[in-house]
Design a protein around this motif. Structure first.
Motif, short mmCIF file in Angstrom:
data_model
loop_
_atom_site.label_atom_id
_atom_site.label_comp_id
_atom_site.label_asym_id
_atom_site.label_seq_id
_atom_site.Cartn_x
_atom_site.Cartn_y
_atom_site.Cartn_z
N CYS A 111 0.86 -1.18 0.00
CA CYS A 111 0.00 0.00 0.00
C CYS A 111 0.89 1.23 0.00
CB CYS A 111 -0.93 0.02 1.21
SG CYS A 111 -1.91 1.54 1.33
N ILE A 112 0.90 1.97 -1.10
CA ILE A 112 1.69 3.20 -1.23
C ILE A 112 0.72 4.33 -1.49
CG2 ILE A 112 3.56 4.36 -2.44
CD1 ILE A 112 4.60 1.63 -3.28
N ALA A 113 0.40 5.08 -0.45
CA ALA A 113 -0.58 6.15 -0.57
C ALA A 113 0.02 7.49 -0.15
CB ALA A 113 -1.81 5.83 0.28
N THR A 114 1.32 7.64 -0.36
CA THR A 114 2.02 8.87 -0.04
C THR A 114 2.55 9.49 -1.32
OG1 THR A 114 2.70 8.01 2.12
CG2 THR A 114 3.94 9.88 1.26
N ILE B 228 0.15 -9.47 -14.90
CA ILE B 228 -0.06 -8.36 -13.99
C ILE B 228 -0.54 -7.16 -14.81
CG2 ILE B 228 1.02 -6.79 -12.32
CD1 ILE B 228 3.18 -8.86 -11.89
N PRO B 229 -1.75 -6.68 -14.54
CA PRO B 229 -2.21 -5.48 -15.27
C PRO B 229 -1.43 -4.26 -14.82
CG PRO B 229 -3.77 -6.08 -13.55
CD PRO B 229 -2.74 -7.17 -13.59
N LEU B 230 -0.96 -3.49 -15.77
CA LEU B 230 -0.23 -2.27 -15.45
C LEU B 230 -1.22 -1.19 -15.01
CD1 LEU B 230 2.34 -2.22 -18.37
CD2 LEU B 230 2.73 -2.89 -16.00
N GLU B 231 -0.95 -0.57 -13.88
CA GLU B 231 -1.85 0.41 -13.29
C GLU B 231 -1.51 1.81 -13.80
OE1 GLU B 231 -4.56 2.10 -12.10
OE2 GLU B 231 -4.64 0.30 -10.85
N ALA B 232 -2.42 2.39 -14.51
CA ALA B 232 -2.16 3.72 -15.08
C ALA B 232 -3.11 4.77 -14.52
CB ALA B 232 -2.29 3.66 -16.60
N ASN B 233 -3.87 4.42 -13.49
CA ASN B 233 -4.89 5.34 -12.99
C ASN B 233 -4.38 6.28 -11.92
OD1 ASN B 233 -6.88 4.19 -14.64
ND2 ASN B 233 -7.25 2.56 -13.18
N GLU B 234 -3.48 5.82 -11.07
CA GLU B 234 -3.03 6.64 -9.96
C GLU B 234 -1.71 7.33 -10.29
OE1 GLU B 234 -4.76 7.38 -7.47
OE2 GLU B 234 -6.37 5.91 -7.71
N THR B 235 -1.61 8.59 -9.88
CA THR B 235 -0.38 9.36 -10.06
C THR B 235 -0.02 9.99 -8.72
OG1 THR B 235 -1.57 11.40 -10.59
CG2 THR B 235 -1.07 9.91 -12.43
N ASN B 236 1.15 10.57 -8.64
CA ASN B 236 1.55 11.26 -7.41
C ASN B 236 0.58 12.39 -7.08
OD1 ASN B 236 4.06 10.01 -6.41
ND2 ASN B 236 4.85 10.57 -8.43
N GLU B 237 0.05 13.02 -8.11
CA GLU B 237 -0.90 14.11 -7.87
C GLU B 237 -2.20 13.58 -7.29
OE1 GLU B 237 -3.14 17.75 -10.28
OE2 GLU B 237 -1.71 16.45 -11.30
N VAL C 91 -2.68 10.71 -5.71
CA VAL C 91 -2.43 10.10 -4.41
C VAL C 91 -2.33 11.17 -3.33
CG1 VAL C 91 -0.68 8.88 -3.06
CG2 VAL C 91 -1.39 7.98 -5.26
N SER C 92 -1.87 12.35 -3.70
CA SER C 92 -1.69 13.40 -2.70
C SER C 92 -3.01 13.88 -2.12
CB SER C 92 -0.95 14.59 -3.32
OG SER C 92 -1.76 15.24 -4.29
N GLY C 93 -4.13 13.60 -2.78
CA GLY C 93 -5.40 14.12 -2.30
C GLY C 93 -6.43 13.07 -1.97
N TRP C 94 -6.01 11.82 -1.77
CA TRP C 94 -7.01 10.76 -1.56
C TRP C 94 -7.70 10.85 -0.20
CZ3 TRP C 94 -6.95 7.27 2.44
CH2 TRP C 94 -5.76 7.13 3.16
N VAL D 82 -6.95 3.75 -3.95
CA VAL D 82 -5.50 3.94 -3.95
C VAL D 82 -4.77 2.65 -3.60
CG1 VAL D 82 -3.60 5.23 -2.92
CG2 VAL D 82 -5.77 6.37 -3.37
N CYS D 83 -5.30 1.89 -2.64
CA CYS D 83 -4.65 0.67 -2.16
C CYS D 83 -5.64 -0.50 -2.20
CB CYS D 83 -4.13 0.85 -0.74
SG CYS D 83 -2.70 1.95 -0.61
N PRO D 84 -5.89 -1.06 -3.38
CA PRO D 84 -6.87 -2.14 -3.48
C PRO D 84 -6.50 -3.39 -2.71
CG PRO D 84 -5.69 -1.85 -5.55
CD PRO D 84 -5.33 -0.69 -4.69
N ASP D 85 -5.20 -3.56 -2.37
CA ASP D 85 -4.78 -4.72 -1.59
C ASP D 85 -5.15 -4.62 -0.11
OD1 ASP D 85 -3.66 -5.94 -3.77
OD2 ASP D 85 -1.60 -5.40 -3.30
#
Length: 350
Positions: free
Chosen positions: A220-223, A244-253, A255-258, A327-330
């Motif tokens: 879980c990387i939500a920072t 493994i599906p490549l995740e293209a939905n989340e960005t640093n921007e 994640v900063s506001g979740w 952000v962290c589906p796991d």
């Protein structure tokens, strides 16, 4: 969520504004033979409901209540005659962290917490039927046995006797669960809130090398600041059988506001006028941005899934839980998130 290209996990604390930290929890051990479903992340239907259920915050005696099955909790470490499993806590960081540990059943490692310098690890031993959790504490001031921390604090003690105060990202383990206690259950939980990125890496024994790591390792990387740029869409094949599906939905921007604004532990400093502009989510948040869970924020029975809400058919995900899952589906997002957040391997490791 990170792309499949990510090779390690990092975190940042306010005391190290220019330093990048990482906490990785690894359990090792020799595994016994057991049947393994092709879907490793499955429901925890046969685990006693009190083993990892998260009660209302601020009640250590409830947090560490004994499960209905399993041996009584002992501080440990295990005796030489006991079957033992190593638990290795690694800090691949540029600054110190202060891991905390709590034992719910079985024999613990003999310590409830310690200081861990950058680039170092600590090997601990727990019994084969151990049930417990590990979390990271941030920005701690240590004076002898006293250890007061900004997040994850456990009554200002270096050697924790109870679980850490919310918010704290938890790594939870039940090494002898399932049918006939022959399976290991583990998860990353944000039910107590989020303070640091955490990863759990499973190192297989000789008889389980056939299990692909993309079915056993979770994170879980939500920072903000710790994700690569957007990955190409499509599939990355770690091996011939498990894409493994490549995740293209989340960005640093993104994640900063979740974290919902009311749940922020350290909201940004108000501007000179003393009023936040609207909408609040457009305000720049600090890089280190711990997030309280819905239960810790409101304390309501509805958000804590207690009282008449202690029912999976009644207690539903909050805005916080929905944001966590995006952000962290796991990770666990609320008390009844078992179906999507439990990992299972044969008994002997984690």
């Amino acid at each position: 969520m990170l792309s499949a290209r990510r090779s390690h996990f990092q975190l940042m604390t306010p005391g190290y504004a220019s330093k990048r930290l990482i906490l990785i929890l690894i359990t090792l051990g020799s595994l016994i033979s057991a049947a393994l479903s092709s879907e490793v992340r499955i429901a925890r239907r046969d685990i006693p409901p009190d083993v990892f259920r998260h009660p209302r915050s601020g009640s250590p005696s409830d947090v560490l209540r004994h499960p209905k099955r399993g041996p009584p909790a002992k501080r440990g470490p295990p005796e030489d005659w006991e079957e033992k499993v190593p638990l290795v806590v690694t800090n691949r960081c540029e600054g110190k962290i202060w891991p905390g540990l709590a034992t719910q059943a079985g024999t613990g490692p003999g310590t409830g917490g310690f200081e861990l310098g950058p680039g170092t690890n600590k090997t601990l031993w727990v019994s084969a039927e151990w049930q417990g959790r590990v979390w990271g504490r941030t920005n701690c001031t240590v004076n002898g046995d006293s250890c007061a921390c900004t997040t994850g604090d456990c009554f200002s003690k270096l050697d924790c006797e109870f679980s850490g105060a919310p918010p704290a990202t938890l790594a939870e383990f039940n090494l002898a669960g399932g049918v006939d206690n022959k399976q290991t259950f583990y998860d990353i939980s944000l039910v107590d809130g989020y303070n640091l990125p955490v990863g759990i890496t499973y190192i297989p024994a000789k008889n389980t090398t056939y299990i692909p790591p993309n079915l056993t390792n979770c994170a879980c990387i939500a920072t903000a600041g710790w994700l690569y740029e957007k990955a190409p869409t499509g599939i990355f094949r770690a091996n011939s059988s498990f894409p493994i599906p490549l995740e293209a939905n989340e960005t640093n921007e993104s994640v900063s506001g979740w974290c919902p604004w009311p749940n922020l532990v350290f909201p940004p400093t108000k501007p000179a006028s003393g009023i936040y502009p609207y909408p609040d989510d457009n305000v720049q948040r600090p890089a280190f941005s711990p997030c309280k869970s819905a239960c810790a924020t409101t304390g309501s029975n509805r958000d804590c899934c207690v009282g008449k809400y202690h029912d999976p058919n009644i207690c539903k995900p909050s805005r916080y839980s929905t944001s966590v899952k995006a952000v962290c589906p796991d990770a666990y997002s609320f008390a009844f998130d078992d179906q999507k957040s439990t990992f299972i391997v044969p008994k002997g490791g984690g």
